[in-house]
Design an enzyme around this catalytic site. Sequence first.
Site, PDB file in Angstrom:
ATOM      1  N   GLN A 125      23.056  -8.598 -11.827  1.00 13.68           N
ATOM      2  CA  GLN A 125      22.860 -10.119 -11.895  1.00 13.68           C
ATOM      3  C   GLN A 125      22.127 -10.225 -13.147  1.00 13.68           C
ATOM      4  OE1 GLN A 125      20.082 -11.130  -8.835  1.00 13.68           O
ATOM      5  NE2 GLN A 125      20.837 -13.288  -8.792  1.00 13.68           N
ATOM      6  N   GLY A 126      22.570 -10.966 -14.175  1.00 13.20           N
ATOM      7  CA  GLY A 126      21.913 -11.173 -15.173  1.00 13.20           C
ATOM      8  C   GLY A 126      21.484 -12.439 -15.475  1.00 13.20           C
ATOM      9  N   SER A 128      17.575 -13.369 -15.195  1.00 17.56           N
ATOM     10  CA  SER A 128      16.406 -13.379 -15.895  1.00 17.56           C
ATOM     11  C   SER A 128      16.098 -13.100 -17.371  1.00 17.56           C
ATOM     12  CB  SER A 128      15.141 -12.256 -15.108  1.00 17.56           C
ATOM     13  OG  SER A 128      15.413 -12.505 -13.629  1.00 17.56           O
ATOM     14  N   GLU A 245      21.562 -14.912  -1.647  1.00 21.33           N
ATOM     15  CA  GLU A 245      20.576 -13.965  -2.003  1.00 21.33           C
ATOM     16  C   GLU A 245      19.186 -14.032  -0.866  1.00 21.33           C
ATOM     17  OE1 GLU A 245      19.262 -14.156  -6.011  1.00 21.33           O
ATOM     18  OE2 GLU A 245      18.661 -12.396  -5.979  1.00 21.33           O
ATOM     19  N   ASN A 365       8.035 -15.859  -3.906  1.00 17.70           N
ATOM     20  CA  ASN A 365       7.656 -16.616  -2.731  1.00 17.70           C
ATOM     21  C   ASN A 365       6.865 -17.807  -2.893  1.00 17.70           C
ATOM     22  OD1 ASN A 365       8.857 -14.316  -1.421  1.00 17.70           O
ATOM     23  ND2 ASN A 365       7.538 -13.802  -0.010  1.00 17.70           N
ATOM     24  N   GLU A 366       6.143 -17.773  -4.148  1.00 16.43           N
ATOM     25  CA  GLU A 366       5.728 -18.863  -4.369  1.00 16.43           C
ATOM     26  C   GLU A 366       6.482 -20.182  -4.783  1.00 16.43           C
ATOM     27  OE1 GLU A 366       4.821 -16.167  -5.894  1.00 16.43           O
ATOM     28  OE2 GLU A 366       2.804 -16.006  -5.148  1.00 16.43           O
TER      29      GLU A 366
HETATM   30  C1  LIG Z   1      12.744  -5.384  -7.833  1.00 14.37           C
HETATM   31  C2  LIG Z   1      13.299  -6.505  -8.671  1.00 14.37           C
HETATM   32  C3  LIG Z   1      14.601  -6.695  -8.975  1.00 14.37           C
HETATM   33  C4  LIG Z   1      14.726  -7.672  -9.622  1.00 14.37           C
HETATM   34  N1  LIG Z   1      16.343  -7.651  -9.943  1.00 14.37           N
HETATM   35  C5  LIG Z   1      16.712  -8.672 -10.855  1.00 14.37           C
HETATM   36  C6  LIG Z   1      17.967  -8.867 -11.105  1.00 14.37           C
HETATM   37  O1  LIG Z   1      19.022  -7.815 -10.700  1.00 14.37           O
HETATM   38  N2  LIG Z   1      18.636  -9.702 -12.037  1.00 14.37           N
HETATM   39  C7  LIG Z   1      17.667 -10.672 -12.511  1.00 14.37           C
HETATM   40  O2  LIG Z   1      18.239 -11.710 -13.326  1.00 14.37           O
HETATM   41  N3  LIG Z   1      16.349 -10.739 -11.993  1.00 14.37           N
HETATM   42  C8  LIG Z   1      15.829  -9.677 -11.529  1.00 14.37           C
HETATM   43  N4  LIG Z   1      14.525  -9.681 -10.982  1.00 14.37           N
HETATM   44  C9  LIG Z   1      13.550 -10.592 -11.904  1.00 14.37           C
HETATM   45  C10 LIG Z   1      13.088 -11.568 -10.782  1.00 14.37           C
HETATM   46  O3  LIG Z   1      14.064 -12.661 -10.739  1.00 14.37           O
HETATM   47  C11 LIG Z   1      11.776 -12.357 -11.547  1.00 14.37           C
HETATM   48  O4  LIG Z   1      10.786 -11.297 -11.712  1.00 14.37           O
HETATM   49  C12 LIG Z   1      11.105 -13.429 -10.837  1.00 14.37           C
HETATM   50  O5  LIG Z   1      12.227 -14.634 -10.727  1.00 14.37           O
HETATM   51  C13 LIG Z   1      10.103 -13.902 -11.492  1.00 14.37           C
HETATM   52  O6  LIG Z   1      10.154 -14.210 -12.613  1.00 14.37           O
HETATM   53  P1  LIG Z   1       9.130 -13.550 -13.835  1.00 14.37           P
HETATM   54  O7  LIG Z   1       8.915 -12.165 -13.585  1.00 14.37           O
HETATM   55  O8  LIG Z   1       9.434 -14.012 -15.130  1.00 14.37           O
HETATM   56  O9  LIG Z   1       7.695 -14.126 -13.364  1.00 14.37           O
HETATM   57  P2  LIG Z   1       7.292 -15.574 -13.601  1.00 14.37           P
HETATM   58  O10 LIG Z   1       8.408 -16.675 -13.514  1.00 14.37           O
HETATM   59  O11 LIG Z   1       6.504 -15.315 -14.915  1.00 14.37           O
HETATM   60  O12 LIG Z   1       6.009 -15.716 -12.508  1.00 14.37           O
HETATM   61  C14 LIG Z   1       4.858 -15.204 -12.490  1.00 14.37           C
HETATM   62  C15 LIG Z   1       3.973 -15.943 -11.481  1.00 14.37           C
HETATM   63  O13 LIG Z   1       3.730 -17.085 -11.377  1.00 14.37           O
HETATM   64  C16 LIG Z   1       4.159 -17.736 -10.417  1.00 14.37           C
HETATM   65  N5  LIG Z   1       4.914 -19.072 -10.612  1.00 14.37           N
HETATM   66  C17 LIG Z   1       5.740 -19.282 -11.631  1.00 14.37           C
HETATM   67  N6  LIG Z   1       6.242 -20.735 -11.471  1.00 14.37           N
HETATM   68  C18 LIG Z   1       5.567 -21.012 -10.352  1.00 14.37           C
HETATM   69  C19 LIG Z   1       5.483 -22.482  -9.955  1.00 14.37           C
HETATM   70  N7  LIG Z   1       6.332 -23.534 -10.462  1.00 14.37           N
HETATM   71  N8  LIG Z   1       4.685 -22.731  -8.967  1.00 14.37           N
HETATM   72  C20 LIG Z   1       4.019 -21.847  -8.232  1.00 14.37           C
HETATM   73  N9  LIG Z   1       3.916 -20.348  -8.955  1.00 14.37           N
HETATM   74  C21 LIG Z   1       4.523 -20.235  -9.861  1.00 14.37           C
HETATM   75  C22 LIG Z   1       5.370 -16.820  -9.808  1.00 14.37           C
HETATM   76  O14 LIG Z   1       5.332 -17.031  -8.225  1.00 14.37           O
HETATM   77  C23 LIG Z   1       4.718 -15.437 -10.118  1.00 14.37           C
HETATM   78  O15 LIG Z   1       3.660 -15.177  -9.159  1.00 14.37           O
HETATM   79  C24 LIG Z   1      14.012  -8.791 -10.178  1.00 14.37           C
HETATM   80  C25 LIG Z   1      12.713  -8.543  -9.856  1.00 14.37           C
HETATM   81  C26 LIG Z   1      12.512  -7.341  -9.246  1.00 14.37           C
HETATM   82  C27 LIG Z   1      10.801  -7.375  -8.901  1.00 14.37           C
END
Ligand SMILES: Cc1cc2nc3c(=O)[nH]c(=O)nc-3n(C[C@H](O)[C@H](O)[C@H](O)COP(=O)(O)OP(=O)(O)OC[C@H]3O[C@@H](n4cnc5c(N)ncnc54)[C@H](O)[C@@H]3O)c2cc1C
Length: 382
Positions: A125-126, A128, A245, A365-366
């Site tokens: 899945q591409g 992020s 998902e 979860n947020e």
């Molecule tokens: C084990 C694992 C597997 C993954 N696999 C994939 C994959 O296969 N493909 C892919 O594309 N991605 C993948 N991801 C990425 C995942 O989708 C992102 O990590 C996730 O969506 C959060 O984005 P971020 O890491 O940029 O954090 P951020 O978006 O920067 O968030 C940081 C913190 O701020 C909080 N936050 C952000 N916005 C808000 C808001 N509006 N309200 C309240 N709180 C907020 C978040 O909840 C989090 O706690 C994976 C992540 C993990 C940990």
Amino acid sequence: MDLTETSDERAFRLEARQWLAANRPDLPMLSGDTAQGFVVNRDWERRLFDGGWAVVSWPEEYGGRGASLWEWLIFEEEYYAAGLPQRVAQNGIFLLAPTIFEFGTAEQRERILRRMAAVEDLWCQGWSEPDAGSDLAGIKSRAVRDDAAGGWRLTGQKTWTTRGAFCTHLFGLFRTDPAAERHRGMTYFLVDLAAPGVTVRSVDKLDGDAGFAEVFFEEAFVPDRDVLGGVNQGWNVAMATTGSERGLSLRSPGRFKAVVDRLVELYRHQEAAGLIVDPSLRGEVAECWMEAEAYRLATEMTVTGLAGGARMGAESSLNKVWWSEMDIHLHDTALALLGPDADLEGAWLKGYQFALAGPIYAGTNEIQRNVIAERLLGLPRR
Ligand SMILES: Cc1cc2nc3c(=O)[nH]c(=O)nc-3n(C[C@H](O)[C@H](O)[C@H](O)COP(=O)(O)OP(=O)(O)OC[C@H]3O[C@@H](n4cnc5c(N)ncnc54)[C@H](O)[C@@H]3O)c2cc1C
């Protein structure tokens, strides 16, 4: 909701149980998030396919056996009860495939689904990017039209791509209309990772497995036939994938039932050995069991609704918060039971480390709580 198993379902359960007992690989298997383990897991999933058990609920023409959703739940229960690991094909068969069934052309279904079920093609899945996770509509990777070649040129970077270093294909979101409103100008592409201009670099996880990758695109070509669901329709198509998902398909109740059964066994073992220091853990184990059982019943309620033509919608966010927090609770309780005896290389600790990621992947979860507040409870955005 009818909770009784029909005689056909019972027969299906027994057939699955017998086949798994006769064909099960040696356990425990190497982690599917390592290069070597990925191959071992892929070979096992190929055996599942050859036996007709890889994608039970799909139509036969794509390698399934046309099973009902109830039977799929039964299969999952038997699969995890046999101690088998989560599937390395999961992002394809559980996330992309339902989206292809909904939005794909007949040609795409023919070309992609059977190979996916047979683990000939493995999908990651591409979505992020370094600056776009929760705010998925903030993606910057772009696709520029190449009329002469009959397709698109992709440029940009994806990150946290689960098992991307071992997969052959990627489903990703790319910006196709930079002038459009953020949610409207993106398209869902199906990309061959062997295409010129694609570079995959593996990234180690905290537990040492090379389960992640970063994927770089430099004018990588994707033909028109690999657009899923229409140009600039990417957001709508992606929301269908997130429904799978967070909702029904990625985390079936059988997975948690198997963990909680092991937890009860562990409690009995520790109690018999006089190793329970904290008596409140007995109640904690019972809580865990009830959570897993409630999750199973809630899923059966969802399946009853889906079988009657309902759609899951924003309820999938409730589901996602449930399974991810429950997974931590189950593993946390196991580690408390083990105390200082916890084996640093053991399944409980490895499972705990993975469970900790549950509230992050599939949308944090947020973010799920925001969706629940706004779309299910009707609370104001601010
Ligand atoms: C084990 C694992 C597997 C993954 N696999 C994939 C994959 O296969 N493909 C892919 O594309 N991605 C993948 N991801 C990425 C995942 O989708 C992102 O990590 C996730 O969506 C959060 O984005 P971020 O890491 O940029 O954090 P951020 O978006 O920067 O968030 C940081 C913190 O701020 C909080 N936050 C952000 N916005 C808000 C808001 N509006 N309200 C309240 N709180 C907020 C978040 O909840 C989090 O706690 C994976 C992540 C993990 C940990």
